[in-house]
Scaffold this motif. Structure first.
Motif, PDB file in Angstrom:
ATOM      1  N   GLU A 134       3.989   6.160  -5.398  1.00 57.43           N
ATOM      2  CA  GLU A 134       4.054   6.269  -6.534  1.00 57.43           C
ATOM      3  C   GLU A 134       3.328   7.255  -7.084  1.00 57.43           C
ATOM      4  N   HIS A 135       1.874   7.205  -6.330  1.00 54.07           N
ATOM      5  CA  HIS A 135       0.958   8.546  -6.770  1.00 54.07           C
ATOM      6  C   HIS A 135       1.498   9.938  -6.378  1.00 54.07           C
ATOM      7  N   ALA A 136       2.400   9.915  -5.091  1.00 52.92           N
ATOM      8  CA  ALA A 136       2.949  11.193  -4.797  1.00 52.92           C
ATOM      9  C   ALA A 136       4.008  11.695  -5.892  1.00 52.92           C
ATOM     10  N   ASP A 137       4.825  10.655  -6.460  1.00 54.58           N
ATOM     11  CA  ASP A 137       5.600  10.959  -7.523  1.00 54.58           C
ATOM     12  C   ASP A 137       5.189  11.388  -8.715  1.00 54.58           C
ATOM     13  N   ARG A 138       4.008  10.871  -9.010  1.00 54.64           N
ATOM     14  CA  ARG A 138       3.248  10.996 -10.268  1.00 54.64           C
ATOM     15  C   ARG A 138       2.931  12.655  -9.983  1.00 54.64           C
ATOM     16  N   GLU A 139       2.186  12.969  -8.773  1.00 55.60           N
ATOM     17  CA  GLU A 139       1.697  14.201  -8.646  1.00 55.60           C
ATOM     18  C   GLU A 139       2.752  15.267  -8.849  1.00 55.60           C
TER      19      GLU A 139
ATOM     20  N   MET B 122       1.026  -1.369   0.008  1.00 52.51           N
ATOM     21  CA  MET B 122      -0.011  -0.146  -0.037  1.00 52.51           C
ATOM     22  C   MET B 122       0.965   1.191  -0.088  1.00 52.51           C
ATOM     23  N   ASN B 123       1.940   1.337   0.680  1.00 53.52           N
ATOM     24  CA  ASN B 123       2.865   2.489   0.660  1.00 53.52           C
ATOM     25  C   ASN B 123       3.484   2.688  -0.444  1.00 53.52           C
ATOM     26  N   ASP B 124       3.880   1.574  -1.133  1.00 56.15           N
ATOM     27  CA  ASP B 124       4.306   1.858  -2.603  1.00 56.15           C
ATOM     28  C   ASP B 124       3.499   2.605  -3.559  1.00 56.15           C
ATOM     29  N   LEU B 125       2.205   2.396  -3.494  1.00 60.75           N
ATOM     30  CA  LEU B 125       1.097   3.097  -4.192  1.00 60.75           C
ATOM     31  C   LEU B 125       1.035   4.426  -3.842  1.00 60.75           C
ATOM     32  N   THR B 126       1.138   4.610  -2.738  1.00 55.74           N
ATOM     33  CA  THR B 126       0.998   6.114  -2.127  1.00 55.74           C
ATOM     34  C   THR B 126       2.042   6.807  -2.750  1.00 55.74           C
TER      35      THR B 126
END
Length: 133
Positions: free
Chosen positions: A7-12, A1-5
Motif C-alpha cells: 500500500e505504501h509503495a502504491d501511494r509512493e 505487514m506485506n499489505d502495508l508495504t
C-alpha cells in the motif's frame, strides 16, 4: 505487514505519477501562455479558459498519462468562471485549478521580469552641450 508495504509503495508510485503529470502540464501551459505573453496579450478570463482548453487537449499530454490522471487536472464543472474579456483577478484566493495556477504564475513571472528589466535599464545618455548653446 506485506499489505502495508504494498500500500505504501502504491501511494509512493501514485504520488510520483501525479508530480510527473503536474510538471508536464505546467510545461505545456507555460509554453501556451508564453505565446500570448510575447505578443503582450493581457490575461483575460476568456484567454485563461482558452489556455486551459488547449493544454488539456494536448495530445502529447493525453498520451503520456492515463485517463484517471488526466481527470485529476480537469476543472470541476460546478466551478464556473466568467467568460469575459475582463482581466483575470483571483484576489487573495490560492485555490485555483492547476491550469489556471500555472498560467497566472507564468504571467506574474513575465510581469516581474519586465518590471526588473525596465528598472535596471540605464537612463538614456544625455548629450553634452557646449556652454551657451
Amino acid at each position: 505487514m506485506n499489505d502495508l508495504t504494498t500500500e505504501h509503495a502504491d501511494r509512493e508510485l501514485a504520488a510520483r505519477r501525479f508530480k510527473t503529470a503536474a510538471r508536464d502540464l505546467e510545461h505545456i501551459v507555460r509554453n501556451i501562455a508564453a505565446r500570448y505573453i510575447v505578443q503582450q496579450v493581457p490575461l483575460t478570463w476568456r484567454l485563461l479558459q482558452a489556455i486551459e482548453a488547449e493544454a488539456l487537449a494536448d495530445l502529447g499530454f493525453a498520451s503520456r498519462h492515463d485517463a484517471i490522471m488526466l481527470g485529476l487536472f480537469q476543472r470541476p464543472s460546478d466551478l464556473p468562471y466568467p467568460e469575459t474579456d475582463e482581466a483575470v483577478d483571483f484576489g487573495t484566493s490560492t485555490a485555483l485549478p492547476a491550469v489556471f495556477a500555472f498560467a497566472v504564475s507564468a504571467y506574474e513571472e513575465a510581469a516581474k521580469r519586465t518590471a526588473a528589466q525596465t528598472s535596471t535599464e540605464p537612463a538614456p545618455l544625455k548629450h553634452a552641450r557646449a556652454w551657451g548653446d
